[in-house]
Scaffold this active site. Structure first.
Site, short mmCIF file in Angstrom:
data_model
loop_
_atom_site.label_atom_id
_atom_site.label_comp_id
_atom_site.label_asym_id
_atom_site.label_seq_id
_atom_site.Cartn_x
_atom_site.Cartn_y
_atom_site.Cartn_z
CE LYS A 1 19.22 51.88 37.14
NZ LYS A 1 18.61 50.82 37.93
CE LYS B 1 13.19 49.89 42.23
NZ LYS B 1 13.53 50.19 43.60
CB THR C 1 15.81 48.86 39.13
OG1 THR C 1 15.61 48.70 40.54
CG2 THR C 1 14.55 49.43 38.51
P1 NAP Z 1 25.99 50.81 43.22
O1 NAP Z 1 26.36 51.07 44.62
O2 NAP Z 1 26.44 51.72 42.14
O3 NAP Z 1 26.45 49.31 42.87
C1 NAP Z 1 26.37 48.79 41.57
C2 NAP Z 1 27.08 47.45 41.56
O4 NAP Z 1 26.98 46.89 40.23
C3 NAP Z 1 28.58 47.54 41.85
O5 NAP Z 1 28.95 46.39 42.55
C4 NAP Z 1 29.19 47.54 40.44
O6 NAP Z 1 30.52 47.10 40.40
C5 NAP Z 1 28.27 46.56 39.76
N1 NAP Z 1 28.29 46.68 38.28
C6 NAP Z 1 27.80 47.70 37.55
N2 NAP Z 1 27.97 47.48 36.24
C7 NAP Z 1 28.57 46.26 36.14
C8 NAP Z 1 28.99 45.46 35.05
N3 NAP Z 1 28.81 45.87 33.78
N4 NAP Z 1 29.57 44.28 35.32
C9 NAP Z 1 29.74 43.86 36.59
N5 NAP Z 1 29.35 44.57 37.67
C10 NAP Z 1 28.77 45.75 37.46
O7 NAP Z 1 24.38 50.73 43.05
P2 NAP Z 1 23.27 50.26 44.10
O8 NAP Z 1 22.70 51.46 44.74
O9 NAP Z 1 23.77 49.12 44.93
O10 NAP Z 1 22.14 49.75 43.05
C11 NAP Z 1 22.19 48.46 42.46
C12 NAP Z 1 20.83 48.20 41.81
O11 NAP Z 1 19.82 48.24 42.82
C13 NAP Z 1 20.44 49.22 40.74
O12 NAP Z 1 19.75 48.59 39.69
C14 NAP Z 1 19.53 50.17 41.52
O13 NAP Z 1 18.62 50.84 40.65
C15 NAP Z 1 18.83 49.21 42.46
N6 NAP Z 1 18.31 49.81 43.70
C16 NAP Z 1 19.06 50.68 44.44
C17 NAP Z 1 18.53 51.22 45.61
C18 NAP Z 1 19.30 52.19 46.48
O14 NAP Z 1 18.69 52.81 47.37
N7 NAP Z 1 20.61 52.36 46.31
C19 NAP Z 1 17.24 50.88 46.03
C20 NAP Z 1 16.52 49.96 45.27
C21 NAP Z 1 17.06 49.44 44.12
P3 NAP Z 1 31.74 48.12 40.75
O15 NAP Z 1 31.92 48.02 42.23
O16 NAP Z 1 32.89 47.61 39.99
O17 NAP Z 1 31.32 49.49 40.29
#
Ligand code: NAP
Length: 294
Positions: A239, A171, A96
Site C-alpha cells: 500500500k 514517510k 500512512t
Molecule cells: P493493523 O494491525 O492492520 O491495524 C489496522 C487498524 O485499522 C485496525 O484497528 C483496523 O480495525 C482499523 N481499520 C482499518 N480499516 C478501517 C476502517 N475502514 N474503519 C475503521 N477502522 C479501520 O495495521 P497496523 O500495522 O497497526 O498499521 C496501521 C497504520 O500504521 C497503517 O497505515 C500502516 O501503514 C502504519 N504503520 C505500520 C507500521 C507497522 O510496523 N505495523 C509501522 C509504521 C506505520 P479492525 O481491527 O476492525 O481490522
C-alpha cells in the site's frame, strides 16, 4: 489537553493507546472490530461504538487505521468523527496515507474549524510498544506544539517537517529506505546461506559494520530463525509503495530500486503471503536461488 480519542487498535494503535493511558491521559477508544478494544477497557479506556462518539468529548482524536479510504471513512463516514466533532478539535492522523488526500481532508475539516496534523510513524511494533517511534508531522506549527506532549509519550524523535501532507511525504521517503533495504538484507543473507556461512555469526558481525540497518538488526534475526510473523505486513508495505510510486510519477522521478522491491513483494502476494511480515521477502530469494534459509 487530557481528553484524548483514539481510533484504530491494530498492531501499532493498541500499544500506542496503552502508552497514553499509562502516561495518565483519559482515553475514549474506537475499533471497528469491537472485541480488540475490550482488553484496553480493563486498563482504563472507555470503549465507544463509533468515531462520532469518540469525537464528542475529546480535545484531540488520534487515528491510526490502514489506508486512505479508511481514514476518509473514519473522518467523514455515516458515523464518522466529523459529525461528532466540535470546533477546536485537533485530529492527528498517524496512519500512512496519501499526502494529497491528507491536504483534502484538512480542507474539509477546517469548515468546522477542526485542525488536522498528519503524523505518520516509523519504528515498527517494537517502537510502538516502547514509545520510541519516529514521528514526522505536517500541519500548523502551533497545533504541533500543543500536541507535542502526546507525541513524546509515543515517540522519541518527533519532528515538525512542514505544512499538511509533508509528514506523509517524509514517510514515503522513509518507505523507500525500508523497502530497498529489505532487498539488501535478503540478498546478503541468501549469499551467506548458500556459501555455507554460520548465519548467526555473519549477522552479528555485519550488524555492527557500515552495512548495518534497522531492518538488519530487527528483521535479520527473525529471518534466520524462520519467524515470518507480521510486525509490518507485506500488504501494508505494498500500500505504501503504491503511494511512493504515485508520488514519484507526479514528480517525474524514476525510482527503479523501489519498483523492484514492489515487484518482489508482488511475488509474495501472488503466492498468498500478503499477511506475512515484510521479512518474508526471503521466500522470494529462496525460490530464485533454490535454497532454504533453515
Ligand atoms: P493493523 O494491525 O492492520 O491495524 C489496522 C487498524 O485499522 C485496525 O484497528 C483496523 O480495525 C482499523 N481499520 C482499518 N480499516 C478501517 C476502517 N475502514 N474503519 C475503521 N477502522 C479501520 O495495521 P497496523 O500495522 O497497526 O498499521 C496501521 C497504520 O500504521 C497503517 O497505515 C500502516 O501503514 C502504519 N504503520 C505500520 C507500521 C507497522 O510496523 N505495523 C509501522 C509504521 C506505520 P479492525 O481491527 O476492525 O481490522
Amino acid at each position: 489537553m487530557r481528553e484524548i480519542g483514539f481510533i484504530g487498535l491494530g498492531i501499532m494503535g493498541y500499544p500506542m493507546a496503552q502508552n497514553l493511558i499509562k502516561a495518565g491521559y483519559n482515553l475514549a477508544v474506537y475499533n471497528r472490530t469491537l472485541s480488540k478494544a475490550e482488553s484496553l477497557a480493563k486498563e482504563g479506556a472507555r470503549v465507544m461504538d463509533s468515531p462520532m462518539a469518540v469525537a464528542q468529548n475529546a480535545e484531540v482524536v488520534i487515528t491510526i487505521v490502514t489506508d486512505t479510504p479508511d481514514v476518509e471513512q473514519v473522518l467523514f463516514g455515516e458515523t464518522g468523527l466529523f459529525k461528532g466533532a466540535k470546533a477546536g478539535l485537533i485530529v492527528v492522523d498517524m496512519s500512512t496515507i496519501s499526502p494529497s488526500a491528507t491536504r483534502d481532508f484538512s480542507a474539509r475539516l477546517s469548515v468546522k474549524n477542526i485542525q488536522l496534523l498528519d503524523a505518520p510513524v516509523s519504528g515498527g511494533d517494537i517502537g510502538a510498544q516502547k514509545g520510541t517511534l519516529t514521528i514526522m508531522v505536517g500541519g500548523e506549527e502551533n497545533t504541533f506544539k500543543k500536541c507535542l506532549p502526546l507525541f513524546e509519550v509515543m515517540g522519541s524523535r518527533v519532528t515538525h517537517v512542514g505544512p499538511n501532507g509533508s509528514g506523509q511525504m517524509v514517510k514515503l521517503c522513509n518507505q523507500i529506505l525500508c523497502a530497498v533495504n529489505m532487498i539488501a538484507v535478503c540478498e546478503s543473507l541468501s549469499l551467506a546461506k548458500k556459501s555455507g556461512l554460520d548465519l548467526e555469526k555473519m549477522l552479528k558481525v555485519v550488524t555492527a559494520g557500515a552495512g548495518g540497518s534497522w531492518a538488519l538488526s530487527n528483521l535479520g534475526p527473525k529471518i534466520i530463525s524462520g519467524d515470518l510473523e507480521p510486525a509490518f505486513m507485506v500488504k501494508l508495505i505494498q500500500k505504501d509503495l503504491r503511494l511512493v510510486l504515485e508520488a514519484a510519477k507526479n514528480n517525474s522521478l524514476p525510482i527503479p530500486g523501489t519498483a523492484l522491491a514492489n515487484q518482489l513483494f508482488e511475488a509474495l502476494e501472488a503466492g498468498g503471503n500478503g499477511e506475512l511480515g515484510t521479512q518474508a521477502m526471503i521466500k522470494v530469494f529462496e525460490n530464485l536461488g533454490n535454497f532454504r534459509i533453515l
